[in-house]
Design an enzyme around this catalytic site. Sequence first.
Site, PDB file in Angstrom:
ATOM      1  N   VAL A 198      38.874   6.000  55.791  1.00 53.77           N
ATOM      2  CA  VAL A 198      39.496   6.975  54.900  1.00 53.77           C
ATOM      3  C   VAL A 198      41.031   6.979  54.975  1.00 53.77           C
ATOM      4  CG1 VAL A 198      39.122   8.836  56.591  1.00 53.77           C
ATOM      5  CG2 VAL A 198      39.422   9.406  54.220  1.00 53.77           C
ATOM      6  N   GLY A 228      43.191   4.543  56.143  1.00 52.70           N
ATOM      7  CA  GLY A 228      43.794   3.281  55.713  1.00 52.70           C
ATOM      8  C   GLY A 228      43.806   3.143  54.199  1.00 52.70           C
ATOM      9  N   ARG A 246      38.057  -5.320  59.509  1.00 54.05           N
ATOM     10  CA  ARG A 246      37.165  -6.172  60.315  1.00 54.05           C
ATOM     11  C   ARG A 246      35.908  -6.541  59.522  1.00 54.05           C
ATOM     12  NH1 ARG A 246      33.909  -3.736  65.371  1.00 54.05           N
ATOM     13  NH2 ARG A 246      33.508  -2.185  63.760  1.00 54.05           N
ATOM     14  N   ALA A 267      41.344   4.661  67.466  1.00 54.95           N
ATOM     15  CA  ALA A 267      42.262   4.573  68.607  1.00 54.95           C
ATOM     16  C   ALA A 267      41.524   4.109  69.858  1.00 54.95           C
ATOM     17  CB  ALA A 267      42.896   5.940  68.842  1.00 54.95           C
ATOM     18  N   ASN A 311      45.546   7.714  66.048  1.00 49.66           N
ATOM     19  CA  ASN A 311      45.813   8.786  67.017  1.00 49.66           C
ATOM     20  C   ASN A 311      45.786   8.245  68.435  1.00 49.66           C
ATOM     21  OD1 ASN A 311      46.374  11.095  65.612  1.00 49.66           O
ATOM     22  ND2 ASN A 311      44.238  11.766  65.484  1.00 49.66           N
ATOM     23  N   SER A 348      49.892  12.504  60.200  1.00 45.78           N
ATOM     24  CA  SER A 348      49.123  13.744  60.092  1.00 45.78           C
ATOM     25  C   SER A 348      48.943  14.145  58.640  1.00 45.78           C
ATOM     26  CB  SER A 348      49.829  14.869  60.850  1.00 45.78           C
ATOM     27  OG  SER A 348      49.062  16.039  60.727  1.00 45.78           O
ATOM     28  N   GLY A 349      47.884  14.886  58.406  1.00 47.03           N
ATOM     29  CA  GLY A 349      47.643  15.391  57.051  1.00 47.03           C
ATOM     30  C   GLY A 349      46.271  15.007  56.544  1.00 47.03           C
ATOM     31  N   GLY A 350      45.521  14.270  57.371  1.00 49.30           N
ATOM     32  CA  GLY A 350      44.161  13.876  56.983  1.00 49.30           C
ATOM     33  C   GLY A 350      44.166  13.012  55.736  1.00 49.30           C
ATOM     34  N   LYS A 354      53.215  13.606  67.944  1.00 49.42           N
ATOM     35  CA  LYS A 354      51.977  13.826  67.168  1.00 49.42           C
ATOM     36  C   LYS A 354      50.945  14.568  68.026  1.00 49.42           C
ATOM     37  CE  LYS A 354      48.740  13.379  63.986  1.00 49.42           C
ATOM     38  NZ  LYS A 354      47.427  13.322  64.377  1.00 49.42           N
ATOM     39  N   HIS A 365      51.897  18.104  68.106  1.00 48.50           N
ATOM     40  CA  HIS A 365      51.526  18.657  66.793  1.00 48.50           C
ATOM     41  C   HIS A 365      50.052  19.074  66.800  1.00 48.50           C
ATOM     42  CE1 HIS A 365      49.345  18.002  63.036  1.00 48.50           C
ATOM     43  NE2 HIS A 365      50.398  18.496  62.404  1.00 48.50           N
ATOM     44  N   ASN A 366      49.199  18.178  67.272  1.00 52.31           N
ATOM     45  CA  ASN A 366      47.763  18.485  67.285  1.00 52.31           C
ATOM     46  C   ASN A 366      47.451  19.644  68.227  1.00 52.31           C
ATOM     47  OD1 ASN A 366      47.712  16.198  65.705  1.00 52.31           O
ATOM     48  ND2 ASN A 366      45.807  15.440  66.583  1.00 52.31           N
ATOM     49  N   GLU A 373      48.313  22.700  66.526  1.00 48.75           N
ATOM     50  CA  GLU A 373      47.258  22.929  65.521  1.00 48.75           C
ATOM     51  C   GLU A 373      46.061  23.652  66.179  1.00 48.75           C
ATOM     52  OE1 GLU A 373      46.389  19.315  63.237  1.00 48.75           O
ATOM     53  OE2 GLU A 373      44.266  19.777  63.486  1.00 48.75           O
ATOM     54  N   HIS A 383      55.010  25.501 104.465  1.00 46.32           N
ATOM     55  CA  HIS A 383      55.586  24.784 103.319  1.00 46.32           C
ATOM     56  C   HIS A 383      57.033  25.164 103.032  1.00 46.32           C
ATOM     57  CE1 HIS A 383      51.905  22.773 102.579  1.00 46.32           C
ATOM     58  NE2 HIS A 383      51.230  23.884 102.377  1.00 46.32           N
TER      59      HIS A 383
HETATM   60  P1  NBP Z   1      38.187   5.566  62.052  1.00 44.65           P
HETATM   61  O1  NBP Z   1      38.893   6.205  63.187  1.00 44.65           O
HETATM   62  O2  NBP Z   1      36.803   6.003  61.733  1.00 44.65           O
HETATM   63  O3  NBP Z   1      38.171   3.976  62.311  1.00 44.65           O
HETATM   64  C1  NBP Z   1      37.498   3.137  61.421  1.00 44.65           C
HETATM   65  C2  NBP Z   1      38.244   1.839  61.268  1.00 44.65           C
HETATM   66  O4  NBP Z   1      38.370   1.208  62.547  1.00 44.65           O
HETATM   67  C3  NBP Z   1      37.454   0.886  60.373  1.00 44.65           C
HETATM   68  O5  NBP Z   1      38.356   0.179  59.605  1.00 44.65           O
HETATM   69  C4  NBP Z   1      36.762   0.008  61.395  1.00 44.65           C
HETATM   70  O6  NBP Z   1      36.412  -1.269  60.917  1.00 44.65           O
HETATM   71  C5  NBP Z   1      37.854  -0.119  62.422  1.00 44.65           C
HETATM   72  N1  NBP Z   1      37.359  -0.684  63.667  1.00 44.65           N
HETATM   73  C6  NBP Z   1      36.470  -0.205  64.553  1.00 44.65           C
HETATM   74 BR1  NBP Z   1      35.615   1.418  64.424  1.00 44.65          BR
HETATM   75  N2  NBP Z   1      36.260  -1.020  65.583  1.00 44.65           N
HETATM   76  C7  NBP Z   1      37.046  -2.092  65.341  1.00 44.65           C
HETATM   77  C8  NBP Z   1      37.290  -3.295  66.043  1.00 44.65           C
HETATM   78  N3  NBP Z   1      36.695  -3.528  67.211  1.00 44.65           N
HETATM   79  N4  NBP Z   1      38.163  -4.186  65.513  1.00 44.65           N
HETATM   80  C9  NBP Z   1      38.770  -3.929  64.341  1.00 44.65           C
HETATM   81  N5  NBP Z   1      38.584  -2.788  63.619  1.00 44.65           N
HETATM   82  C10 NBP Z   1      37.733  -1.897  64.119  1.00 44.65           C
HETATM   83  O7  NBP Z   1      39.063   5.647  60.708  1.00 44.65           O
HETATM   84  P2  NBP Z   1      39.989   6.821  60.126  1.00 44.65           P
HETATM   85  O8  NBP Z   1      39.305   8.146  60.178  1.00 44.65           O
HETATM   86  O9  NBP Z   1      40.478   6.304  58.821  1.00 44.65           O
HETATM   87  O10 NBP Z   1      41.195   6.888  61.150  1.00 44.65           O
HETATM   88  C11 NBP Z   1      42.039   5.792  61.418  1.00 44.65           C
HETATM   89  C12 NBP Z   1      43.001   6.184  62.516  1.00 44.65           C
HETATM   90  O11 NBP Z   1      43.810   7.277  62.054  1.00 44.65           O
HETATM   91  C13 NBP Z   1      42.314   6.694  63.786  1.00 44.65           C
HETATM   92  O12 NBP Z   1      43.063   6.333  64.915  1.00 44.65           O
HETATM   93  C14 NBP Z   1      42.345   8.187  63.618  1.00 44.65           C
HETATM   94  O13 NBP Z   1      42.291   8.868  64.860  1.00 44.65           O
HETATM   95  C15 NBP Z   1      43.679   8.392  62.926  1.00 44.65           C
HETATM   96  N6  NBP Z   1      43.784   9.613  62.109  1.00 44.65           N
HETATM   97  C16 NBP Z   1      42.732  10.050  61.401  1.00 44.65           C
HETATM   98  C17 NBP Z   1      42.858  11.197  60.623  1.00 44.65           C
HETATM   99  C18 NBP Z   1      41.705  11.696  59.792  1.00 44.65           C
HETATM  100  O14 NBP Z   1      41.843  12.791  59.207  1.00 44.65           O
HETATM  101  N7  NBP Z   1      40.608  10.950  59.683  1.00 44.65           N
HETATM  102  C19 NBP Z   1      44.090  11.872  60.583  1.00 44.65           C
HETATM  103  C20 NBP Z   1      45.160  11.366  61.303  1.00 44.65           C
HETATM  104  C21 NBP Z   1      45.003  10.227  62.060  1.00 44.65           C
HETATM  105  P3  NBP Z   1      34.921  -1.555  60.380  1.00 44.65           P
HETATM  106  O15 NBP Z   1      34.900  -1.062  58.980  1.00 44.65           O
HETATM  107  O16 NBP Z   1      34.785  -3.004  60.487  1.00 44.65           O
HETATM  108  O17 NBP Z   1      33.973  -0.804  61.272  1.00 44.65           O
END
Ligand code: NBP
Length: 487
Positions: A16, A18, A37, A80, A106, A132-134, A187, A190-191, A194, A456
């Site tokens: 979501v 990316g 991947r 992460a 994160n 941040s901001g989802g 960040k 920030h969390n 939150e 101490h």
């Molecule tokens: P996810 O945290 O659910 O990660 C999914 C992505 O990681 C997919 O593209 C997946 O590829 C890839 N991945 C995994 Br799982 N294992 C892998 C590996 N071994 N090698 C390469 N790629 C791999 O996605 P997200 O919710 O979009 O969050 C992305 C980052 O942003 C995270 O670090 C998250 O903590 C951070 N974040 C999220 C939010 C939010 O609201 N969701 C907000 C702020 C920051 P695949 O498709 O091949 O499985």
Amino acid sequence: MSTDKKADIAVVGLAVMGQNLILNMNDHGFKVVAYNRTTSKVDEFLNTSAKGTNIVGAHSIQEMVDQLERPRKIMLMVKAGSVVDKFIDSIIPYLDKGDIIIDGGNSNYTDTERRVHALEKKGIYYIGAGVSGGEEGARFGPSLMPGGAHAAWPYVKDIFQAIAAKTPNGDACCEWVGNGGAGHFVKMVHNGIEYGDMQIISEAYQFMKEHLALSNDDLSATFKAWNKTELNSYLIEITANIFAFKDKDGNYVIDQILDTAGQKGTGKWTGINALELGVPLTLIAESVFARCISAQKSLRVEASESYPHKIAKANTKDHDNILNDLNKALLFAKITSYAQGYMLMQEASTIHNWSLNYGDIALMWREGCIIRSVFLEHIKKAFDANPKLTNLLLDGYFKALIIEALPSARRIAAKSIELGLPMPALTSAVSFFDGFSTKRLPANLLQAQRDYFGAHTYERLDRPRGEFFHTDWIGSNSNVSSSSYNV
Ligand code: NBP
């Protein structure tokens, strides 16, 4: 339609975050390579949301790297942890000196710190950027907190500041944070903040529901009204919406949700860092623990049967005064929580030599992220006016608010304890404030006890700091003092 021009940046990870960041970059005229991947997701993305855009895909690292302008900029939006290390290892052979890897996930700041230094040795620039901001933020303007290899900043600045959220004045909610893991540290804080904001709002909800017997519609109206006060913020706004939300059968969704909160770890990390750095980050720590106790549902149900108690209802004629107190108590707790969060950043900045700009940090959080609020504008003003401000609670604007809100915070905290209504974050704010503003604490007794049982040593009021004394409390005639640990 895609052009022959090389791409400005690649984004790895088509979940979501990316996908939405890529669409945001595309909207701002940047050409992006999308890679994942599981490569079927690349085609899926190109054939759906990215269809008809300038976005291009890659099915291998080689194909991704070949399509990039130099220095190559590759942003990871993957899970992460070890996934990031694995991906870095797999991409290094394809990169040249001066190329840039950005981690927008994160990540724990200590991992970022390690990666920045490890890649620096290979001539690769590494940026750890808090995002941040989802989903919505990623798509239409997130808060971005980049830190790491400063030399790489000029190459990504235009992209980041273009896609970031903007303040009402048009400033981008993205500035360079500092070296090493500074971006991910900020960040993380920030969390943590939150967590604190959400907890104090939830405590106010329980107080209003149990003591004032407010209906969901009343609660929604109250939060809507509070959103026109100093509490004006995204979290107060969505809280008003949540209480008004009904499912298709006309039932309030809020009443159907199990009262056990989840967590992904950034609040816990904030608390752990505060303990490690010796910063009294009490409100955020209590907010993390409040989630922990909420998760122990079956134990709580059992305990509630052992210790049954009813929450006394307030007289309706007192409702307006109590709601006014609650509004001010929330503001008091919020100011205290931000003051604590800034104390943590100030300490970390000193230790890591980050030279954090606290006004800029407030600006980055002003829009685009979950804690966005008008309130942050006043924090920015406070630190812009005095970058050496030692504590937010000592700024003139916040001092006036605290003085006005304190009696209300005391009344609500005292009432919650009298009623048996848990308000750990709010009561911790009052206790913190009382400790913070007390000239002489009972720590002289702690020091005496430590010296009594462990030799101490202690410092004396009538002697310069840094001179340590030991008393022979039990007449052992021993002059030996402990050197194993200090104050
Ligand atoms: P996810 O945290 O659910 O990660 C999914 C992505 O990681 C997919 O593209 C997946 O590829 C890839 N991945 C995994 Br799982 N294992 C892998 C590996 N071994 N090698 C390469 N790629 C791999 O996605 P997200 O919710 O979009 O969050 C992305 C980052 O942003 C995270 O670090 C998250 O903590 C951070 N974040 C999220 C939010 C939010 O609201 N969701 C907000 C702020 C920051 P695949 O498709 O091949 O499985």
